[in-house]
Design an enzyme around this catalytic site. Structure first.
Site, mmCIF file in Angstrom:
data_model
loop_
_atom_site.group_PDB
_atom_site.id
_atom_site.type_symbol
_atom_site.label_atom_id
_atom_site.label_comp_id
_atom_site.label_asym_id
_atom_site.label_seq_id
_atom_site.Cartn_x
_atom_site.Cartn_y
_atom_site.Cartn_z
ATOM 1 N N LYS A 45 -6.424 -5.165 4.989
ATOM 2 C CA LYS A 45 -5.044 -5.064 4.526
ATOM 3 C C LYS A 45 -4.556 -6.455 4.135
ATOM 4 C CE LYS A 45 -1.938 -4.028 8.064
ATOM 5 N NZ LYS A 45 -1.281 -3.054 7.364
ATOM 6 N N ASN A 69 3.456 5.143 -0.843
ATOM 7 C CA ASN A 69 3.728 4.270 0.291
ATOM 8 C C ASN A 69 4.655 3.146 -0.147
ATOM 9 O OD1 ASN A 69 2.549 1.331 0.555
ATOM 10 N ND2 ASN A 69 1.099 2.468 -0.728
ATOM 11 N N GLY A 72 5.399 -2.407 2.579
ATOM 12 C CA GLY A 72 6.055 -3.719 2.549
ATOM 13 C C GLY A 72 5.226 -4.816 3.191
ATOM 14 N N LEU A 73 3.903 -4.674 3.081
ATOM 15 C CA LEU A 73 2.965 -5.724 3.526
ATOM 16 C C LEU A 73 3.080 -6.044 5.019
ATOM 17 C CD1 LEU A 73 3.291 -8.163 0.458
ATOM 18 C CD2 LEU A 73 1.521 -6.437 0.841
ATOM 19 N N CYS A 131 1.468 -5.742 -5.529
ATOM 20 C CA CYS A 131 2.175 -4.874 -4.583
ATOM 21 C C CYS A 131 3.547 -4.518 -5.163
ATOM 22 C CB CYS A 131 2.337 -5.560 -3.235
ATOM 23 S SG CYS A 131 3.372 -4.579 -2.114
ATOM 24 N N ASN A 193 -4.098 -1.193 -8.445
ATOM 25 C CA ASN A 193 -3.232 -0.954 -7.303
ATOM 26 C C ASN A 193 -2.387 0.297 -7.621
ATOM 27 O OD1 ASN A 193 -1.681 -1.257 -4.924
ATOM 28 N ND2 ASN A 193 -1.760 -3.479 -5.077
ATOM 29 N N THR A 194 -1.417 0.587 -6.802
ATOM 30 C CA THR A 194 -0.673 1.844 -6.937
ATOM 31 C C THR A 194 0.262 1.851 -8.150
ATOM 32 O OG1 THR A 194 0.986 0.936 -5.441
ATOM 33 C CG2 THR A 194 -0.718 2.349 -4.469
ATOM 34 N N GLY A 218 -4.022 8.066 -4.687
ATOM 35 C CA GLY A 218 -4.695 9.359 -4.513
ATOM 36 C C GLY A 218 -5.131 9.952 -5.836
ATOM 37 N N GLY A 245 -7.840 7.063 -6.612
ATOM 38 C CA GLY A 245 -8.067 8.514 -6.514
ATOM 39 C C GLY A 245 -9.493 8.945 -6.288
HETATM 40 C C1 SIN Z 1 2.401 -2.284 0.872
HETATM 41 O O1 SIN Z 1 2.150 -2.953 1.892
HETATM 42 O O2 SIN Z 1 3.568 -1.999 0.573
HETATM 43 C C2 SIN Z 1 1.286 -1.804 0.000
HETATM 44 C C3 SIN Z 1 0.447 -2.910 -0.476
HETATM 45 C C4 SIN Z 1 0.178 -2.853 -1.947
HETATM 46 O O3 SIN Z 1 0.566 -1.910 -2.638
HETATM 47 O O4 SIN Z 1 -0.396 -3.805 -2.466
#
Ligand code: SIN
Length: 306
Positions: A45, A69, A72-73, A131, A193-194, A218, A245
């Site tokens: 992480k 999600n 927030g790290l 992020c 990333n997302t 996902g 995903g």
């Molecule tokens: C998060 O901690 O909010 C997710 C980390 C990320 O999307 O890089």
């Protein structure tokens, strides 16, 4: 037996199945659930300079074919990471890639310097410039070519270990950011990333995430991930680690065909922490059945109609 090993810069991984940052803790938490020695690598992480509590809950919600999600790290900070996690890695034979996040260039540099100053067996760094869930830093770097190149080159000066920039899909042109990473001296990029998303409870009329927006991951984002990897593949000469995903071996093959040289399994770990073992087993069978000698021979081999 097909050859599953993959090479990123001078580092050879025994197979291309890595676990994605934020879905496998610090790599030390799951010994009874998963045989981590079978993994190609563990990406930790994100670690920041100081410990972080992260965003207030609710910060995770399931969606159709995915989840959002906004953690927030949250993490223990680099000092505790060094004292508590690095010694554990000494007894593991799985390559560890440390993910670093920061709210300023100084923070990324300070975190990496602290880790480089001590002895450890980590094989490299994945730099989180993507992020979507923090007000400062994070994606701010990953949407700007100049900042990406400057950050990459500053970090390049600090380490001979693998340097991997993790790219955001929430940009106009992801390949421009990949080129900046390459110009700055990155060994590889991870994509993606997302994807920024939102979820609403129609009954309460509340947002399902405290910060309103979060990062969608996902199977819902697999087509976005494939497209990003393929776009980047045509524009850079460094390897691409495909993310987004992946739930089975077919997904892995598709990411290779799009241009990935390895992959990270993320959200699927939450549903089944042992999913990577199944994926690896099925991948092996697939390659043997198709008489494919080496998984790397598939990189970028998608057939297009144009
Ligand atoms: C998060 O901690 O909010 C997710 C980390 C990320 O999307 O890089």
């Amino acid at each position: 037996m097909a050859d599953l090993s993959v090479k990123i810069s001078n580092t050879i991984f025994k197979n291309p199945i890595f676990v994605a940052s934020g879905t496998f803790g610090y790599g030390t938490e799951n010994p009874e659930l998963v045989d981590v020695s079978k993994l190609g690598a563990i990406v930790t992480k994100s670690i920041t300079l100081n410990p972080r509590e992260g965003n207030p809950p609710p910060r995770i919600v399931e969606t159709h074919s995915g989840m959002i999600n906004s953690i927030g790290l949250a993490n223990i900070g680099v000092e505790k990471y060094i004292s508590d996690m690095l010694p554990v890695y000494e007894n593991m034979d799985t390559p560890i890639i440390m993910n670093i996040a920061g709210s300023s260039m100084r923070e990324y540099i300070d975190v990496m310097k602290k880790v480089e100053d001590v002895s450890s067996n980590i094989v490299g760094y994945e730099i989180n410039i993507s992020c979507p869930n923090v007000k400062e830093g994070g994606m701010e770097f990953g949407v700007d070519c100049d900042m990406t190149e400057k950050l990459t080159s500053e970090l390049r000066k600090l380490t001979d270990r693998l340097l991997i920039m993790k790219l955001s899909p929430n940009v106009t042109d992801i390949s421009a950011i990949a080129i900046s990473s390459e110009n700055g001296g990155a060994d590889a990029v991870s994509a993606i990333n997302t994807v920024v998303g939102m979820s609403i409870n129609h009954s309460s009329q509340f947002s399902n995430i405290y910060t309103t927006f979060g990062g969608l991951s996902g199977p819902a984002i697999k087509p976005v991930g494939l497209a990003c990897v393929h776009k980047v593949y045509h524009r850079v000469n460094i390897p691409i680690i495909g993310i987004g995903g992946i739930v089975n071996s077919d997904d892995v093959i598709e990411y290779f065909l799009a241009g990935s040289c390895s992959v990270q399994v993320g959200t699927a770990n939450f549903r089944n922490p042992g999913i990577t073992e199944i994926i690896l087993h099925d991948l092996n069978n697939y390659l043997n059945e198709k008489h494919i000698d080496s998984i790397s021979s598939l990189i970028g081999r998608v057939k297009t109609h144009g």
